[in-house]
Design an enzyme around this catalytic site. Structure first.
Site, PDB file in Angstrom:
ATOM      1  N   GLY A 150       0.805  -1.207   0.000  1.00  0.00           N
ATOM      2  CA  GLY A 150       0.000   0.000   0.000  1.00  0.00           C
ATOM      3  C   GLY A 150       0.841   1.261   0.000  1.00  0.00           C
ATOM      4  N   CYS A 151       0.286   2.323   0.585  1.00  0.00           N
ATOM      5  CA  CYS A 151       0.863   3.663   0.465  1.00  0.00           C
ATOM      6  C   CYS A 151       2.253   3.787   1.072  1.00  0.00           C
ATOM      7  CB  CYS A 151      -0.080   4.686   1.098  1.00  0.00           C
ATOM      8  SG  CYS A 151      -1.706   4.789   0.287  1.00  0.00           S
ATOM      9  N   TYR A 152       2.527   3.070   2.157  1.00  0.00           N
ATOM     10  CA  TYR A 152       3.829   3.253   2.800  1.00  0.00           C
ATOM     11  C   TYR A 152       4.941   2.424   2.159  1.00  0.00           C
ATOM     12  CZ  TYR A 152       1.992  -0.639   5.741  1.00  0.00           C
ATOM     13  OH  TYR A 152       1.432  -1.808   6.196  1.00  0.00           O
ATOM     14  N   ALA A 153       4.664   1.757   1.047  1.00  0.00           N
ATOM     15  CA  ALA A 153       5.702   0.990   0.358  1.00  0.00           C
ATOM     16  C   ALA A 153       6.827   1.878  -0.149  1.00  0.00           C
ATOM     17  CB  ALA A 153       5.099   0.200  -0.798  1.00  0.00           C
ATOM     18  N   HIS A 285       3.169  11.555   3.219  1.00  0.00           N
ATOM     19  CA  HIS A 285       2.341  10.949   2.178  1.00  0.00           C
ATOM     20  C   HIS A 285       1.002  11.666   2.092  1.00  0.00           C
ATOM     21  CE1 HIS A 285       0.124   8.091  -0.217  1.00  0.00           C
ATOM     22  NE2 HIS A 285      -0.738   7.926   0.764  1.00  0.00           N
TER      23      HIS A 285
END
Length: 362
Positions: A150-153, A285
């Site tokens: 997800g987004c924190y990748a 983010h």
């Protein structure tokens, strides 16, 4: 020990701005007057003006807005297999746009490691293998795929590059964050799900990470999980694409957790014993306006500290793992003086992935 640096970043988005078209498209699915009013109000407050996709919007004579090829036809939304076929067809090209924007001419044969992160498509041979061929990299390059985080990748990808460079000072790491979020729109009248879909667009970044002392120096990384929040953000594979759930409780949970992190102020926390005021640059983010508001509130940041993130949200929406890299790109392009920074992204868990960095004088 060598220190890893993001020397430069290349970015790319598909050619079609679909934000306004999407708003009109999903408006046909909302039947309750109350929900229509809430959706309209939340859209106006979203902080998003543009989102991009490979799907070209078209307005029919009856006023109904869809895409030119009918990929999203009401009552006939595509299967997961059809969406993955489209990912295989279009994702490698978007990756190459970002890599070309990185201007690697004369350096491609020197790349030793390739890290590719994506949570919006699965194919094999993987995108990493396709990039090696399309970009003309050495076939022996060490490949790592970061999948479905997800987004924190974005943070996890940089952390891998950070470790590669520290262990092999001659390493030259190409980091690609590739997301086609618009492949996963769902037909639903559920307001919370529609508001989640309102956030997402497509995008890709490519970054060169080496020991060369230019750009952004990566200092250290740390993760934290908010207790009792495992279902706050979920991303599951369904029969008609990947199903996103983003609870309305997420901003509040983040604000409270960051307030605690700010108050504890010890070596074991995200801030590592520092204060938010110690950081001049903030790479957060851009998950949504309320997420950015939560970070601003929790860390008690001064007005304007999240302008880089808010501008990316406005211009591109949430592109999952690519988003934070867009923010870092704007910081690199918009600053020339040396300054310390803090980066953080949130995702399933509910977890935060963070890192400290220093922008070197340009």
């Amino acid at each position: 020990m060598a220190q890893a640096h993001i020397n430069r970043i290349g970015t790319a988005v598909p050619g079609h701005d679909v934000h306004d078209a999407f708003v009109r498209f999903v408006g046909h699915f909302i039947t309750e007057r109350r929900d229509q009013l809430i959706f309209k109000r939340m859209e106006s407050r979203s902080g998003i003006s543009h989102r991009y996709s490979y799907f070209e919007p078209v307005e029919n004579p009856d006023g109904f807005v869809a895409d030119t090829e009918g990929f999203y036809t009401p009552g006939e939304f595509p299967s997961t297999a059809a969406r993955m076929a489209r990912f295989e067809k279009t994702a490698p090209g978007l990756a190459m746009q970002a890599i070309d924007a990185l201007n690697l001419d004369g350096e491609r044969e020197r790349i030793t490691h390739l890290v590719v992160a994506s949570c919006t498509g699965h194919i094999a041979p993987g995108v990493d293998q396709l990039i090696v061929k399309l970009a003309g990299l050495d076939p022996s390059v060490e490949r790592t795929a970061v999948g479905f985080m997800g987004c924190y990748a974005a943070v996890n990808s940089l952390r891998l590059a950070h470790h590669f460079v520290r262990s092999e000072p001659s390493a030259r790491v190409l980091v690609v964050n590739l997301e086609l979020c618009t492949l996963h729109f769902q037909q639903t009248a559920d307001l919370e799900r529609l508001l989640s879909m309102l956030l997402f667009g497509d995008g890709c970044t490519a970054a060169l990470v080496t020991a060369d002392e230019s750009g952004i120096a990566l200092k250290d990384f740390r993760a934290a999980t908010i207790e009792d929040s495992g279902e706050a953000i979920t991303w599951r594979i369904g029969d008609q694409g990947f199903d996103m759930h983003l609870s309305g409780e997420v901003p509040g949970k983040i604000a409270r957790a960051l307030k605690y992190e700010n108050e504890r102020n010890d070596d074991g926390g995200l801030l590592r014993g520092q204060r938010p005021a110690d950081f001049d640059l903030w790479a957060v983010h851009a998950g949504g306006r309320t997420i950015l508001d939560a970070v601003e509130t929790g860390f008690e940041l001064a007005a304007g500290k999240l302008d880089w993130s808010r501008s990316v949200l406005r211009d591109f929406g949430n592109m999952s793992s690519a988003t934070l890299m867009f923010v870092l790109d704007r910081i690199m392009r918009g600053t020339t003086e040396a300054a310390d920074g803090f980066g953080v992204a949130f995702g399933p868990g509910l977890a935060a992935e963070s890192f400290r960095f220093r922008r070197l004088a340009a």
